[in-house]
Design an enzyme around this catalytic site. Structure first.
Site, mmCIF file in Angstrom:
data_model
loop_
_atom_site.group_PDB
_atom_site.id
_atom_site.type_symbol
_atom_site.label_atom_id
_atom_site.label_comp_id
_atom_site.label_asym_id
_atom_site.label_seq_id
_atom_site.Cartn_x
_atom_site.Cartn_y
_atom_site.Cartn_z
ATOM 1 N N CYS A 2 0.845 -1.174 0.000
ATOM 2 C CA CYS A 2 0.000 0.000 0.000
ATOM 3 C C CYS A 2 0.893 1.240 0.000
ATOM 4 C CB CYS A 2 -0.936 0.122 1.197
ATOM 5 S SG CYS A 2 -2.095 -1.237 1.351
ATOM 6 N N ARG A 27 3.606 -0.359 -5.044
ATOM 7 C CA ARG A 27 3.395 -0.925 -3.709
ATOM 8 C C ARG A 27 2.068 -1.671 -3.591
ATOM 9 N NH1 ARG A 27 6.862 1.489 0.016
ATOM 10 N NH2 ARG A 27 5.529 0.805 1.701
ATOM 11 N N TRP A 75 -2.946 -2.591 -1.570
ATOM 12 C CA TRP A 75 -2.701 -4.013 -1.783
ATOM 13 C C TRP A 75 -3.484 -4.694 -0.671
ATOM 14 C CZ3 TRP A 75 -0.631 -8.224 0.844
ATOM 15 C CH2 TRP A 75 -0.324 -9.335 0.056
ATOM 16 N N ASN A 101 -1.393 2.027 5.793
ATOM 17 C CA ASN A 101 -0.584 0.941 5.242
ATOM 18 C C ASN A 101 -0.149 0.086 6.412
ATOM 19 O OD1 ASN A 101 1.316 -0.700 3.969
ATOM 20 N ND2 ASN A 101 2.917 0.865 4.058
ATOM 21 N N GLY A 102 -0.520 -1.193 6.389
ATOM 22 C CA GLY A 102 -0.157 -2.071 7.496
ATOM 23 C C GLY A 102 -1.320 -2.976 7.842
ATOM 24 N N GLU A 487 16.128 -17.992 -9.518
ATOM 25 C CA GLU A 487 15.756 -16.616 -9.821
ATOM 26 C C GLU A 487 15.082 -16.525 -11.201
ATOM 27 O OE1 GLU A 487 15.254 -14.059 -8.307
ATOM 28 O OE2 GLU A 487 15.423 -12.404 -9.703
ATOM 29 N N LYS A 491 11.307 -15.184 -11.801
ATOM 30 C CA LYS A 491 11.000 -14.076 -12.721
ATOM 31 C C LYS A 491 9.875 -14.476 -13.655
ATOM 32 C CE LYS A 491 12.332 -11.522 -11.207
ATOM 33 N NZ LYS A 491 13.098 -11.321 -10.032
ATOM 34 N N GLU A 494 6.374 -14.964 -11.786
ATOM 35 C CA GLU A 494 5.703 -13.797 -11.199
ATOM 36 C C GLU A 494 5.154 -12.834 -12.244
ATOM 37 O OE1 GLU A 494 7.919 -11.024 -8.716
ATOM 38 O OE2 GLU A 494 9.749 -11.508 -9.773
ATOM 39 N N HIS A 510 16.275 -37.375 -9.131
ATOM 40 C CA HIS A 510 15.638 -37.812 -7.888
ATOM 41 C C HIS A 510 14.136 -37.536 -7.898
ATOM 42 C CE1 HIS A 510 19.534 -38.781 -6.254
ATOM 43 N NE2 HIS A 510 19.967 -37.591 -6.662
ATOM 44 N N LYS A 609 5.396 -4.435 -4.800
ATOM 45 C CA LYS A 609 6.844 -4.301 -4.790
ATOM 46 C C LYS A 609 7.418 -4.437 -3.382
ATOM 47 C CE LYS A 609 10.781 -3.285 -6.696
ATOM 48 N NZ LYS A 609 11.375 -4.402 -7.455
HETATM 49 O O1 M6R Z 1 12.403 -5.585 -1.032
HETATM 50 P P1 M6R Z 1 12.895 -6.973 -0.808
HETATM 51 O O2 M6R Z 1 14.125 -7.272 -1.566
HETATM 52 O O3 M6R Z 1 13.042 -7.318 0.638
HETATM 53 O O4 M6R Z 1 11.750 -7.889 -1.403
HETATM 54 C C1 M6R Z 1 11.782 -9.274 -1.280
HETATM 55 C C2 M6R Z 1 10.800 -9.922 -2.218
HETATM 56 O O5 M6R Z 1 9.507 -9.522 -1.936
HETATM 57 C C3 M6R Z 1 11.117 -9.592 -3.670
HETATM 58 O O6 M6R Z 1 12.421 -9.933 -4.010
HETATM 59 C C4 M6R Z 1 10.150 -10.334 -4.613
HETATM 60 O O7 M6R Z 1 10.388 -11.714 -4.557
HETATM 61 C C5 M6R Z 1 10.274 -9.798 -6.028
HETATM 62 N N1 M6R Z 1 8.977 -9.557 -6.570
HETATM 63 C C6 M6R Z 1 10.958 -10.717 -6.948
HETATM 64 O O8 M6R Z 1 11.071 -10.213 -8.235
#
Ligand code: M6R
Length: 614
Positions: A2, A27, A75, A101-102, A487, A491, A494, A510, A609
């Protein structure tokens, strides 16, 4: 998650609020809303489900006047992402509007109490409970809004960054924070408020970061006061933020993500500037020098992080163990914080976080700190909560990352972890001049090597076309390339919503190898490392089961090239630096698949984010 924005001053609030919401949309973007007071006694609140654009469209014929206002992009945590649950929430009296926010964890108890007193709720959010509680306290006695907010917050369990305005007192905004970030900007034309500095930097570079359980009263005449929940004054020095507006714009690219992928050569140069000193054959990481004894005497390091940052942590573990021979554990912050882990004085807990606001990572370091650990932060956002909670730290300095999918922050984190490992190794007498010179040369060549890989963008776009509508992907790697496989898979899933799994290549036999058939694309990082021959065998196993192979190989490779359906050649580098170079084609692949599908690459569904809730 948020985003909150607020403005009070000589100018009109609405343009500042909308501009700010657009900047903070990363956010959260389930719904958005604004509240302005055009004149004493009138409070205009407009909300819309969906993105900020929907809100802008919906207010076209509305009165958007007012020199004071607050706004929110959401969010969803409590309550569906619809218009009713969008912020700002208004008290039943119609007097107060609040953005939050929270999470208010005891909202159920508070709601029952307020319902008994006759309060009726029009949303299913925890936030509405808070505005009604403040309204109840405010109306019950002769007190200021600040006092009512202080009393209400003493009853609240949970996390909050809030901003409240009062229809009958339009000359102030009251704001407060606990565990969720809030920044105040001071400019000639008024005072700004936001969840981070990005909506503020185009008006001023003078900011104050509120601390936990502080309440700020921002006044129309430009004055402000910051107090704690017991009304004692809190002193803050204004800080100067250095964010360039160009970094917050797309610069001709269709999405922030692809801009950020292409920004990486420059970002990594920024990240290393002043730290990797070729002339002196030195890597200078000031926090390592300043905390030399603590770090050198550490029995072990524990890296805590989430998501992409956790993947960077896995690479950090290999770097620190390889270079320094210090044992390193890597933990998901969300598991670590609730697991009663063994932490001893003298342990170094390293928090890796782009935003510096991830709730689980923050909670993990707070817990570790209580148990006596030394906290080292590796963050991107300057002044963020984790950066401020840490005993020491290194910023990655790659500039604001707006796309929800982390790209340049990941390569920046790996680069900083490499510099930290090497600086430590030097202090420990484990890096001779020759090795140092080699690492420095390789680090400094990373920007050029990334450019070489970026030149394959069109080719990767073609490959992405072929794979756009598949349903599953497997990513394989070994050693330093295993976290790269994780990673790459993250990517893809997501932003393209395609199921993807990352595995250590040798683990295939395995179990997961049962998944391989001609419909299964397998991305293999098969560069020339000490494990190359082993990876060749793993690729053979997949090939013989009909899997379609997309291999990332070292320039000049012929063996894998003959086996794979598609090959992307990357320049040779030291094994420990391959994660930086090898992750670029995987970022591009994920981007082009998602873009081909016409998806909202920068704001993928259900994500945000900055994950400031646990
Ligand atoms: O801000 P941060 O690096 O702590 O965030 C951690 C994860 O939320 C963040 O890396 C998330 O997995 C990304 N969307 C990945 O692209």
């Amino acid at each position: 998650m948020c985003g909150i924005v607020g403005y009070i001053g000589k100018g009109q609030a609405y343009p500042v609020l909308i501009n700010g919401l657009n900047r903070l949309e990363y956010r959260g973007y389930d719904s958005a809303g604004v509240a302005m007071i055009p004149e004493k006694g009138t409070l205009n609140i407009y909300k819309a489900a969906g993105k900020v654009k929907q809100l802008e469209d919906s207010v076209k014929n509305c009165n958007i006047e007012g020199h004071v206002g607050i706004a929110h992009t959401r969010w969803a945590t409590h309550g569906a992402p619809n218009k009713e649950n969008a912020h700002p929430h208004c008290s039943m009296s119609g007097r107060l509007a609040l953005v939050h926010n929270g999470i208010i964890e005891n909202y159920g108890v508070l709601k029952d109490k307020l319902t008994e007193k006759g309060y009726v709720f029009s949303s299913t959010t925890d936030t509405e409970v808070l505005v009604q509680l403040i309204d109840y306290i405010y109306g019950a006695g002769d007190m200021s809004l600040v006092a009512a907010v202080q009393l209400a917050l003493k009853e609240v369990i949970g996390a909050y960054a809030i901003a409240v305005i009062d229809r009958d007192n339009p000359d102030m905004i009251v704001a407060a924070r606990k565990s969720s970030p809030l920044v105040i900007g001071m400019a000639e034309d008024g005072l700004y408020l936001a969840s981070d500095a990005t909506p503020i930097v185009e008006y001023t570079n003078k900011v104050i970061y509120l601390d936990d359980e502080e309440v700020a009263c921002l006044n129309m005449d430009g004055t402000y006061r910051i107090v704690d929940l017991d009304n004692a004054d809190c002193c803050h020095e204004a800080q100067t933020v250095a964010v360039n507006i160009g970094q917050l714009q797309k610069g001709g690219f269709p999405h922030f993500m692809i801009k950020e992928i292409f920004d990486q050569p420059e970002c990594l140069a920024d990240c290393m500037r002043g730290r990797v000193l070729k002339d002196m054959n030195k890597i200078v990481v000031s926090a390592v020098i300043e905390n030399r004894d603590v770090l050198l005497n550490a029995r072990r390091f524990i890296i805590v992080a989430c998501g992409t940052s956790w993947h960077a942590g896995l690479i950090g573990k290999q770097l620190i163990e390889d270079f320094c021979r210090i044992p390193v554990e890597v933990e998901y912050a969300s598991e670590f914080r609730y697991r009663n882990p063994v932490i001893n004085e003298g342990d170094v807990v390293m928090a890796v976080s782009q935003s510096g606001e991830t709730a689980d990572t923050l909670a993990a370091i707070e817990m570790a700190k209580e148990k006596g650990a030394f906290i080292y932060g590796v963050c991107n956002v300057v002044g963020s909560s984790i950066a401020r909670a840490a005993d020491a730290g290194s910023y990655i300095h790659v500039g604001p990352e707006i796309g929800v999918a982390s790209t340049k922050a990941f390569t920046g984190q790996v680069t900083v972890l490499t510099m930290i490992a090497m600086a430590l190794a030097k202090e420990m007498g484990r890096a001779d001049d020759g090795f140092m010179a080699k690492v420095i040369d390789e680090l400094l060549s990373l920007p050029e090597k990334i450019k070489e890989v970026l030149a394959f963008d069109e080719y990767i776009k073609d490959i992405a076309r072929i794979f756009t509508y598949v349903h599953n992907f497997i990513y394989l790697g070994r050693g330093y390339a295993f976290p790269v496989a994780l990673e790459g898979a993250l990517k893809l899933k997501e932003i393209s919503y395609i199921h993807a799994e990352g595995y250590p290549a040798a683990e295939m036999k395995h179990g997961p190898i049962a998944l391989i058939d001609s419909n299964m694309p397998v991305v293999v990082i098969a560069t020339k490392t000490h494990l190359y021959d082993k990876v060749v065998s793993n690729v053979q196993e997949i090939k013989s089961r009909g899997g379609r192979i997309l291999a990332v190989v070292t320039k000049g490779d012929t063996v894998i090239k003959n086996m794979a359906d598609f090959c992307i050649e990357i320049p040779e580098t030291m094994e420990c630096m391959e994660p930086v170079v090898a992750s670029i084609p995987l970022q591009l692949l994920a981007y082009h698949v998602a873009a081909n599908k016409g998806l909202d690459v920068d704001r993928p569904r259900n994500l945000a984010k900055s994950v400031t809730v646990e």
